[in-house]
Design a protein around this motif. Sequence first.
Motif, PDB file in Angstrom:
ATOM      1  N   LEU A   1       1.842   5.599 -10.366  1.00  0.00           N
ATOM      2  CA  LEU A   1       0.389   5.622 -10.236  1.00  0.00           C
ATOM      3  C   LEU A   1      -0.291   5.335 -11.577  1.00  0.00           C
ATOM      4  O   LEU A   1      -1.293   4.624 -11.624  1.00  0.00           O
ATOM      5  CB  LEU A   1      -0.076   6.973  -9.674  1.00  0.00           C
TER       6      LEU A   1
ATOM      7  N   GLU B   1      -8.768   0.704  -2.563  1.00  0.00           N
ATOM      8  CA  GLU B   1     -10.170   0.661  -2.150  1.00  0.00           C
ATOM      9  C   GLU B   1     -11.055   0.196  -3.311  1.00  0.00           C
ATOM     10  O   GLU B   1     -11.997  -0.576  -3.111  1.00  0.00           O
ATOM     11  CB  GLU B   1     -10.606   2.035  -1.632  1.00  0.00           C
TER      12      GLU B   1
ATOM     13  N   SER C   1       0.803  -1.226   0.000  1.00  0.00           N
ATOM     14  CA  SER C   1       0.000   0.000   0.000  1.00  0.00           C
ATOM     15  C   SER C   1       0.839   1.282   0.000  1.00  0.00           C
ATOM     16  O   SER C   1       0.295   2.375  -0.026  1.00  0.00           O
ATOM     17  CB  SER C   1      -0.984  -0.006   1.164  1.00  0.00           C
ATOM     18  N   LYS C   2       2.162   1.150  -0.024  1.00  0.00           N
ATOM     19  CA  LYS C   2       3.051   2.308  -0.181  1.00  0.00           C
ATOM     20  C   LYS C   2       3.650   2.343  -1.595  1.00  0.00           C
ATOM     21  O   LYS C   2       4.651   3.005  -1.830  1.00  0.00           O
ATOM     22  CB  LYS C   2       4.185   2.279   0.849  1.00  0.00           C
ATOM     23  N   SER C   3       3.068   1.567  -2.518  1.00  0.00           N
ATOM     24  CA  SER C   3       3.514   1.484  -3.924  1.00  0.00           C
ATOM     25  C   SER C   3       4.824   0.733  -4.102  1.00  0.00           C
ATOM     26  O   SER C   3       5.418   0.776  -5.177  1.00  0.00           O
ATOM     27  CB  SER C   3       3.642   2.853  -4.584  1.00  0.00           C
TER      28      SER C   3
ATOM     29  N   PHE D   1      -8.251   7.332 -10.369  1.00  0.00           N
ATOM     30  CA  PHE D   1      -8.053   7.726  -8.976  1.00  0.00           C
ATOM     31  C   PHE D   1      -6.756   8.491  -8.900  1.00  0.00           C
ATOM     32  O   PHE D   1      -5.946   8.462  -9.823  1.00  0.00           O
ATOM     33  CB  PHE D   1      -8.066   6.505  -8.041  1.00  0.00           C
ATOM     34  N   THR D   2      -6.564   9.206  -7.793  1.00  0.00           N
ATOM     35  CA  THR D   2      -5.385  10.064  -7.674  1.00  0.00           C
ATOM     36  C   THR D   2      -4.405   9.593  -6.603  1.00  0.00           C
ATOM     37  O   THR D   2      -3.328  10.164  -6.472  1.00  0.00           O
ATOM     38  CB  THR D   2      -5.807  11.514  -7.362  1.00  0.00           C
ATOM     39  N   THR D   3      -4.786   8.571  -5.829  1.00  0.00           N
ATOM     40  CA  THR D   3      -3.869   8.034  -4.819  1.00  0.00           C
ATOM     41  C   THR D   3      -3.885   6.507  -4.861  1.00  0.00           C
ATOM     42  O   THR D   3      -4.878   5.895  -5.287  1.00  0.00           O
ATOM     43  CB  THR D   3      -4.250   8.477  -3.387  1.00  0.00           C
ATOM     44  N   VAL D   4      -2.817   5.902  -4.408  1.00  0.00           N
ATOM     45  CA  VAL D   4      -2.729   4.446  -4.329  1.00  0.00           C
ATOM     46  C   VAL D   4      -3.811   3.924  -3.388  1.00  0.00           C
ATOM     47  O   VAL D   4      -4.446   2.902  -3.668  1.00  0.00           O
ATOM     48  CB  VAL D   4      -1.320   4.026  -3.850  1.00  0.00           C
ATOM     49  N   THR D   5      -4.060   4.633  -2.303  1.00  0.00           N
ATOM     50  CA  THR D   5      -5.086   4.209  -1.343  1.00  0.00           C
ATOM     51  C   THR D   5      -6.447   4.098  -2.010  1.00  0.00           C
ATOM     52  O   THR D   5      -7.182   3.131  -1.788  1.00  0.00           O
ATOM     53  CB  THR D   5      -5.149   5.205  -0.155  1.00  0.00           C
ATOM     54  N   GLN D   6      -6.782   5.065  -2.862  1.00  0.00           N
ATOM     55  CA  GLN D   6      -8.057   5.011  -3.582  1.00  0.00           C
ATOM     56  C   GLN D   6      -8.097   3.792  -4.510  1.00  0.00           C
ATOM     57  O   GLN D   6      -9.122   3.123  -4.618  1.00  0.00           O
ATOM     58  CB  GLN D   6      -8.271   6.289  -4.399  1.00  0.00           C
TER      59      GLN D   6
END
Length: 125
Positions: free
Chosen positions: A86, A118, A52-54, A110-115
């Motif tokens: 990304l 999800e 989750s930190k790429s 999406f704009t973030t890895v977290t998104q």
Amino acid sequence: MTSVNMSSIEWPAIVKLTQHDELLYLEHQRDWLELACLYQHHFIETDQLLDSKSQLYFICATPQTIHEDPVSELPQLLRQPQILPLTEFIKWVQNHAQALGQCCVAKLAFTTVTQGFEIVRTLEE
């Protein structure tokens, strides 16, 4: 490339198998251990785990030998020097959604890895 300690991986994580567009969402280290046990002799050297930190890891299956300790037979994760861009992760998620039969995949962004994580998690449900 060196094998990593499992504690250095930020969970959740996603497994990207080279021969499939579907992504495997792993909430916890326990999920990785289950997958690694089931799949241990089926991984190929280009299969990857994304935390989750790429951070990317190659999944390296161990040769089929007899060990006293079954855990030592589990695939090793080799940390890659680079993180996954990304834009590349977006392609992974779009291909995953398409493989699951989702429509309008090109609009999936999406704009973030977290998104992205999800989205993969909710597509699995």
